[in-house]
Design a protein around this motif. Sequence first.
Motif, PDB file in Angstrom:
ATOM      1  N   GLY A   1     -86.313 -94.062  16.165  1.00 35.52           N
ATOM      2  CA  GLY A   1     -85.765 -92.829  16.702  1.00 35.52           C
ATOM      3  C   GLY A   1     -84.998 -93.054  17.992  1.00 35.52           C
ATOM      4  N   ASN A   2     -85.525 -93.942  18.837  1.00 34.57           N
ATOM      5  CA  ASN A   2     -84.821 -94.250  20.078  1.00 34.57           C
ATOM      6  C   ASN A   2     -83.457 -94.884  19.802  1.00 34.57           C
ATOM      7  N   LEU A   3     -83.413 -95.815  18.859  1.00 35.36           N
ATOM      8  CA  LEU A   3     -82.138 -96.430  18.510  1.00 35.36           C
ATOM      9  C   LEU A   3     -81.157 -95.383  17.983  1.00 35.36           C
ATOM     10  N   ASN A   4     -81.669 -94.464  17.165  1.00 35.16           N
ATOM     11  CA  ASN A   4     -80.802 -93.434  16.589  1.00 35.16           C
ATOM     12  C   ASN A   4     -80.278 -92.470  17.650  1.00 35.16           C
ATOM     13  N   ALA A   5     -81.127 -92.139  18.626  1.00 35.86           N
ATOM     14  CA  ALA A   5     -80.785 -91.105  19.607  1.00 35.86           C
ATOM     15  C   ALA A   5     -79.995 -91.631  20.794  1.00 35.86           C
ATOM     16  N   ALA A   6     -79.928 -92.945  20.960  1.00 37.12           N
ATOM     17  CA  ALA A   6     -79.234 -93.518  22.106  1.00 37.12           C
ATOM     18  C   ALA A   6     -77.719 -93.433  21.931  1.00 37.12           C
ATOM     19  N   ALA A   7     -77.032 -93.220  23.036  1.00 36.05           N
ATOM     20  CA  ALA A   7     -75.576 -93.175  23.040  1.00 36.05           C
ATOM     21  C   ALA A   7     -74.990 -94.585  23.102  1.00 36.05           C
ATOM     22  N   MET A   8     -73.696 -94.693  22.920  1.00 37.91           N
ATOM     23  CA  MET A   8     -73.018 -95.966  23.084  1.00 37.91           C
ATOM     24  C   MET A   8     -73.282 -96.517  24.483  1.00 37.91           C
ATOM     25  N   ASP A   9     -73.620 -97.793  24.569  1.00 37.91           N
ATOM     26  CA  ASP A   9     -73.977 -98.448  25.830  1.00 37.91           C
ATOM     27  C   ASP A   9     -75.223 -97.835  26.468  1.00 37.91           C
ATOM     28  N   GLY A  10     -76.083 -97.242  25.642  1.00 38.26           N
ATOM     29  CA  GLY A  10     -77.298 -96.606  26.143  1.00 38.26           C
ATOM     30  C   GLY A  10     -78.340 -97.614  26.580  1.00 38.26           C
ATOM     31  N   ARG A  11     -79.260 -97.119  27.377  1.00 38.42           N
ATOM     32  CA  ARG A  11     -80.366 -97.947  27.867  1.00 38.42           C
ATOM     33  C   ARG A  11     -81.681 -97.277  27.507  1.00 38.42           C
ATOM     34  N   ILE A  12     -82.589 -98.066  26.958  1.00 40.72           N
ATOM     35  CA  ILE A  12     -83.905 -97.584  26.559  1.00 40.72           C
ATOM     36  C   ILE A  12     -84.940 -98.375  27.341  1.00 40.72           C
ATOM     37  N   VAL A  13     -85.774 -97.669  28.090  1.00 38.63           N
ATOM     38  CA  VAL A  13     -86.798 -98.313  28.911  1.00 38.63           C
ATOM     39  C   VAL A  13     -88.157 -97.955  28.327  1.00 38.63           C
ATOM     40  N   THR A  14     -88.932 -98.960  27.936  1.00 37.11           N
ATOM     41  CA  THR A  14     -90.236 -98.740  27.334  1.00 37.11           C
ATOM     42  C   THR A  14     -91.335 -99.104  28.323  1.00 37.11           C
ATOM     43  N   LEU A  15     -92.210 -98.135  28.587  1.00 38.90           N
ATOM     44  CA  LEU A  15     -93.276 -98.308  29.572  1.00 38.90           C
ATOM     45  C   LEU A  15     -94.666 -98.317  28.950  1.00 38.90           C
ATOM     46  N   GLY A  16     -94.762 -98.072  27.649  1.00 32.79           N
ATOM     47  CA  GLY A  16     -96.070 -98.016  27.013  1.00 32.79           C
ATOM     48  C   GLY A  16     -95.943 -98.158  25.509  1.00 32.79           C
ATOM     49  N   ALA A  17     -97.091 -98.185  24.849  1.00 42.16           N
ATOM     50  CA  ALA A  17     -97.113 -98.368  23.394  1.00 42.16           C
ATOM     51  C   ALA A  17     -98.201 -97.492  22.779  1.00 42.16           C
TER      52      ALA A  17
END
Length: 229
Positions: A122-138
Motif C-alpha cells: 500500500g505504501n508503494l502504491n500511495a507514494a508519489a514520484m520521488d516519494g520517501r517512505i520512512v518505516t519506524l515499526g513493524a
Amino acid sequence: MLIHKPDHLSWEEAAGIPETWSTATQAMYLVGDFKPGKSILWHAGASSVSIAGIQLSLADKASAIYVTAGSQEKIDFCVKELGATAGFNYHEQDWSKEILKATNGKGVDMIIDFIGASYFQGNLNAAAMDGRIVTLGAMGGIQLPAGVDMSAFIRKRLRYEGSSLRSRDPEYQGRLRDSLANHALPKFKDGSFKIPIEKVFPFEEIVDAHKLMESNKTKGKIICTIGQN
C-alpha cells in the motif's frame, strides 16, 4: 539530550514530549528531509508520534496531511482537532486507493509508517514520484506476503528507509535534539503545539495503563507518575 521545560507545561505534559516528538522530528526531517509544500501521510494517526507529526507538518506548511486510523472517532480527532486534511479508516477502506483518489492519482510525497509488512504494498502504491517512505515499526509483521509488486521502486524512484532512535550515537542525538528545539520548542512555549494526554496513572497502576494501551482506543499519551503518593 536535555531541553528546558516550558514553564506553562505540567511535568506530566513535559513527559509526553521527549520520545514522541523526537521520533516524529527524526522521521520528518533527519530521515525524510521534509520540505514545506510537500504532502505527507501519517499512519496510526491518533498515536502520540503521529499526533506530534501532524502538528509539525501543519506548522511547516505541508500541502496536505493525511492519516490512517481504526475508527471514525480517531479520524475526526486528527482532522477536526489537529488539522489533518483527511483520514481513512483502515478497517473499512482501502487507504492506498483513497490516497490516490484524494491526490488525483499523484500520491503523497512522504509516508511515515509504523505497520511494516502488511502496509508495504500500500505504501508503494500511495507514494508519489520521488516519494520517501520512512518505516519506524513493524506492528503488521516483518514477512512480506507473496505477490508483492516492487516495480514502484524503479517507476517512481522511491526511497524506502527504516530508522530507530535508541541505537543512534550521541552526535546524531544531539542534532536531533537541536532539530526538535528549532521546530517545536517555540510552539510549545506559545501554546501552538498540544500534547494530548489520554490518562495519567500512578506507577502502582501500571498494569491498568498497559491494558488501556492494549485496547487501542487512546488518542494521545498515557503517562505514569512515580512517587507522588
